[in-house]
Write an enzyme that holds these catalytic residues in place. Structure first.
Site, PDB file in Angstrom:
ATOM      1  N   TYR A 181     -23.834  16.298  52.316  1.00 43.11           N
ATOM      2  CA  TYR A 181     -23.812  16.694  53.583  1.00 43.11           C
ATOM      3  C   TYR A 181     -22.523  17.430  53.965  1.00 43.11           C
ATOM      4  CZ  TYR A 181     -27.670  14.035  55.636  1.00 43.11           C
ATOM      5  OH  TYR A 181     -29.047  13.509  55.988  1.00 43.11           O
ATOM      6  N   LYS A 192     -18.225 -18.130  58.568  1.00 39.80           N
ATOM      7  CA  LYS A 192     -18.680 -17.291  59.484  1.00 39.80           C
ATOM      8  C   LYS A 192     -19.479 -15.893  59.270  1.00 39.80           C
ATOM      9  CE  LYS A 192     -13.905 -15.635  60.112  1.00 39.80           C
ATOM     10  NZ  LYS A 192     -12.563 -15.996  60.867  1.00 39.80           N
TER      11      LYS A 192
HETATM   12  C1  LIG Z   1     -11.835 -16.067  59.800  1.00 42.69           C
HETATM   13  C2  LIG Z   1     -10.865 -17.048  60.337  1.00 42.69           C
HETATM   14  C3  LIG Z   1      -9.944 -17.889  59.188  1.00 42.69           C
HETATM   15  C4  LIG Z   1     -10.357 -17.344  57.772  1.00 42.69           C
HETATM   16  O1  LIG Z   1      -9.541 -16.405  57.392  1.00 42.69           O
HETATM   17  P1  LIG Z   1      -9.146 -15.776  55.963  1.00 42.69           P
HETATM   18  O2  LIG Z   1      -8.274 -14.848  56.116  1.00 42.69           O
HETATM   19  O3  LIG Z   1     -10.671 -15.340  55.682  1.00 42.69           O
HETATM   20  O4  LIG Z   1      -8.831 -16.766  55.122  1.00 42.69           O
HETATM   21  C5  LIG Z   1      -9.516 -18.956  59.470  1.00 42.69           C
HETATM   22  N1  LIG Z   1      -9.143 -19.355  60.708  1.00 42.69           N
HETATM   23  C6  LIG Z   1      -9.691 -18.548  61.858  1.00 42.69           C
HETATM   24  C7  LIG Z   1      -9.482 -18.834  63.226  1.00 42.69           C
HETATM   25  C8  LIG Z   1     -10.360 -17.549  61.609  1.00 42.69           C
HETATM   26  O5  LIG Z   1     -10.921 -16.824  62.534  1.00 42.69           O
END
Ligand SMILES: *Cc1c(COP(=O)(O)O)cnc(C)c1O
Length: 382
Positions: A271, A50
């Site tokens: 800044y 993702k």
């Molecule tokens: C993002 C996500 C993962 C992966 O999690 P990590 O901590 O990056 O291994 C797995 N399951 C779900 C439902 C997620 O939203």
């Protein structure tokens, strides 16, 4: 090859039109995948890609995971799944974690994408499409085992168990849930979620089960079930914060030096003049800022590195640049210094910005020159 071993000549050169170079080591990614397969001890291991594979580039990451043996992929949105579908073979399984927005069911089914059904309404809509097409459409069902984020609540699971005909048109291929505190191995929520998940899954159709993310894979055998869903550990982040990181680094980030200057004692720096030089200083301005995901919270805390030497950030991170104390480091305009890689681990860069590796990676954005490399061994990492 480790980022620290890049010669000066390699540091200067193509890519000068960008503020920095993002290196993604697809060989290390594949080795991390296989390491997690070993850790899963018989359970299948999916790839969570993702958010453009946590900012690294799904188009390169997903095929590399496929080559390493991965056959199941998770994204968050249907749009991400549709892009992924065009680069993976038809038999690769793609799940959409965030489920479906009403009206998207047909698009999802036509692309052979599997939604994660997170509510009875989503389940009913998917089943209705399946019945209208005269076949059961594959999907995952997520249950909420305690995180209160996504998935069927225990009452929804009970309602479904009392009315199994409601599943007509749905082929349940996976029952899953997500852990809220997996990166804290001693947290009592882990055991509580495990038993809640087992109890809820027992009331749903027989299917593969999945509970563990990266951290969950390290909680013990009972958390592994049939399929693990690691993300961050694939990309080199520590599965369990504060414990030795068993994963190989995948990401290297170099920032370009665009100006060197000597300032006298009393000079205000950046800044808001959050720093006033107490002595004459030699400063280097780097062409990376918070618009490149180098978070403003790293102001006066983070650092760049040059061959093992720490160059602390002085003053506030700006949108497109940041100032570091160069001391007498042998730097010239056009050189690259390390922000991630070698001496600057992803985990330490995140800690210096007061955040987690997930946020560092997903914030990197599209401004860098991206170089996909593939090392074939562990290099100088023990
Ligand atoms: C993002 C996500 C993962 C992966 O999690 P990590 O901590 O990056 O291994 C797995 N399951 C779900 C439902 C997620 O939203």
């Amino acid at each position: 090859m480790n980022a620290a071993s890049h010669s000066h000549a390699e540091r200067v050169g193509p890519g000068a039109a960008t503020g920095g170079v993002l290196r993604v080591d697809l060989g290390a990614l594949a080795r991390n995948y296989r390491r997690l397969v070993a850790q899963a001890a018989g359970a299948a291991v999916a790839g969570v890609v993702k958010a453009d594979a946590y900012g690294l580039g799904m188009d390169a990451v997903a095929p590399a995971l496929l080559d390493a043996g991965c056959r199941t992929f998770f994204v968050a949105h249907l749009g991400e799944a549709l892009s992924l579908r065009t680069i993976l073979p038809g038999d690769a399984e793609i799940f959409v974690l965030n489920g479906l927005v009403p009206g998207d069911e047909r698009l999802c089914a036509e692309a052979a994408i599997r939604p994660v059904l997170n509510s009875l309404a989503q389940l009913d809509a998917w089943g209705a499409l399946g019945r209208s097409l005269g076949r059961a459409l594959p999907a995952a069902i997520q249950v909420d085992s305690g995180m209160s984020r996504l998935g069927l609540a225990p009452d929804d699971v009970a309602a479904l168990a009392d009315d199994p005909a409601r599943l007509c048109g749905v082929e349940t291929v996976l029952v899953m849930s997500h852990l809220a505190c997996a990166d804290e191995p001693d947290h009592p929520a882990n055991a509580a979620q495990l038993s809640a998940f087992e109890a809820l899954a027992a009331r749903l159709p027989q299917a593969r089960r999945s509970l563990a993310n990266s951290a969950g894979l390290f909680l013990g055998e009972r958390f592994r079930f049939d399929l693990a869903r690691p993300g961050i550990a694939l990309y080199g982040g520590a599965p369990t914060a504060g414990r030795p990181n068993p994963m190989e680094p995948v990401v290297g980030l170099d920032a370009r030096v665009i100006q060197l200057r000597e300032v006298p004692a009393g000079a205000g720096i950046g800044y808001g003049f959050t720093v006033v030089a107490e002595r004459a200083m030699r400063l280097a301005t780097l062409s990376v800022g918070y618009a490149d995901g180098w978070l403003r919270s790293a102001s006066n805390r983070g650092a760049a590195f040059l061959e093992g030497r720490r160059l602390p950030i002085v003053g506030r991170v700006s949108m497109d640049s940041v100032i570091v104390d160069a001391g007498d480091a042998p730097l010239r305009a056009g050189d690259l210094v390390e922000l991630i890689g070698g001496d600057a681990t992803l985990d330490s860069a995140a800690a210096a910005a007061g955040t987690i590796p997930y946020e560092i990676l997903t914030a990197l954005g599209s401004r860098y020159e991206r170089r996909f490399v593939s090392t074939t061994n562990l290099g100088d990492r023990p």
